[in-house]
Scaffold this motif. Structure first.
Motif, short mmCIF file in Angstrom:
data_model
loop_
_atom_site.label_atom_id
_atom_site.label_comp_id
_atom_site.label_asym_id
_atom_site.label_seq_id
_atom_site.Cartn_x
_atom_site.Cartn_y
_atom_site.Cartn_z
N TYR A 15 0.85 -1.19 0.00
CA TYR A 15 0.00 0.00 0.00
C TYR A 15 0.89 1.25 0.00
N TYR A 43 -0.58 -4.64 4.45
CA TYR A 43 -1.91 -4.48 5.03
C TYR A 43 -2.10 -5.49 6.18
N THR A 45 -4.64 -8.14 7.19
CA THR A 45 -5.50 -8.89 6.29
C THR A 45 -6.42 -9.83 7.06
N GLN A 93 -8.84 -5.85 3.85
CA GLN A 93 -7.49 -5.40 4.14
C GLN A 93 -7.51 -3.93 4.56
N HIS A 95 -4.71 -0.73 6.13
CA HIS A 95 -3.36 -0.35 6.52
C HIS A 95 -3.41 0.40 7.85
#
Length: 325
Positions: A15, A43, A45, A93, A95
């Protein structure tokens, strides 16, 4: 026959908001027996397995799963899913820019339970109303991401926190802790081992060291760890070391050499190779890239930020979704 694969060759998706990447996304998961899934990303997940069963590799540990269930993975973790039948579901997902688990761990209670749980398994089984709740929450998140509207981020964040809290409660009920309060009963020696690793991982890196402290046979102790945690004792110790290293790299500006030394490594290059094999990147890139895309909000001290590194070479989508919202 199942195998580890090469941890340093996993396709990855990093990302990066500079390229317009979304900090949170929902994708469909369809895995055929002849394709599998191999991925690494930065990420957090969550995989909701709606149909099928198989095995999931989380770094070096191999865990069986069946539907319906939730699977949880941390950033930069090697993920490999294999199955002899089609597996389908949904992948969520996000971040740390959207929700930093390490920062919000006291609020949502999932850090060290769903994520970063090196002494447990990353699988939460779903039954009846629990699956319906997950379906509803993911539908709400998908709807917000698709339709947008007033306070979209706040709405998505609220649904995500509820999902994490529900899953945390459920995992605690199912797996309990190493003292055997959950359905998966662990032998007492694993609780003693956990306490010893937490107290000594900076100095003691060898399985024989812990076997000696427990007055037991190293091979026998390793078999217990493998049977219940699906990884070797060496891997368990190494995961604890790397968990500490990632925290220091993300939240301080200690030199890599200092971090290595504090973790018992006199050879900085050896430590860096160990870290790169586990995460796919050098300690320096890991720190600089994440600090740059987080705008320095991850650091616990106010100092000049590292320069923004060049974009990573690998920009493949390792999740291979059928569609994305």
């Amino acid at each position: 026959m199942l195998g580890e694969g090469r941890l340093d060759r996993a396709p990855e998706t990093l990302y990066d908001p500079r390229g317009g990447d979304a900090a949170v996304k929902v994708t469909e998961l369809v895995i055929n027996p002849d394709s599998g899934l191999i991925a690494r990303s930065n990420y957090f997940t969550i995989c909701w397995i709606q149909g099928g069963q198989g095995h999931i590799w989380a770094d070096s540990a191999c865990h069986p799963f069946t539907s319906p269930s939730l699977l949880f993975f941390v950033p930069y973790q090697y993920i490999r899913l294999v199955s002899e039948e089609q597996v389908h579901g949904t992948i969520l997902q996000f971040h740390a820019n959207f929700l930093c688990i390490e920062t919000y761990h006291e609020e949502v209670g999932c850090n060290g339970v769903l994520f970063n749980d090196i002494y447990g398994v990353p699988v939460v089984e779903l039954e009846g109303r629990h699956e319906r709740e997950v379906a509803e929450l993911l539908a709400q998140i998908r709807g917000e991401l698709t339709e947008g509207g007033l306070a979209q981020s706040e709405m998505v964040l609220s649904y995500l926190k509820v999902l994490l809290i529900r899953a945390t409660r459920l995992k605690r009920e199912q797996q309990g802790d190493l003292t055997g309060k959950g359905r998966d009963r662990f032998p007492p020696v694993l609780e003693s081992l956990r306490e010893l690793i937490e107290a000594n991982y900076r100095q003691l890196h060898a399985p024989a060291d812990y076997a000696l402290l427990l007055d037991t046979d190293p091979k026998g102790l390793g078999k217990v760890v493998k049977a219940h945690l699906h990884k070797t004792l060496t891997e368990l110790i190494r995961e604890r070391i790397l968990k500490h290293a990632k925290w220091d790299l993300l939240h301080t500006l200690k030199p890599v050499k200092q971090i290595a030394h504090e973790l018992g490594y006199t050879d900085e290059l050896y430590f860096s190779r160990l870290f790169k094999r586990a995460t796919g990147h050098s300690p320096l890139f890991f720190r600089e890239f994440e600090t740059a895309i987080r705008g320095g909000r991850n650091l616990s001290m106010t100092l000049p930020l590292p320069s923004i590194p060049a974009e990573p070479d690998h920009r493949e989508n390792g999740v291979s979704p059928a569609s994305e919202s």
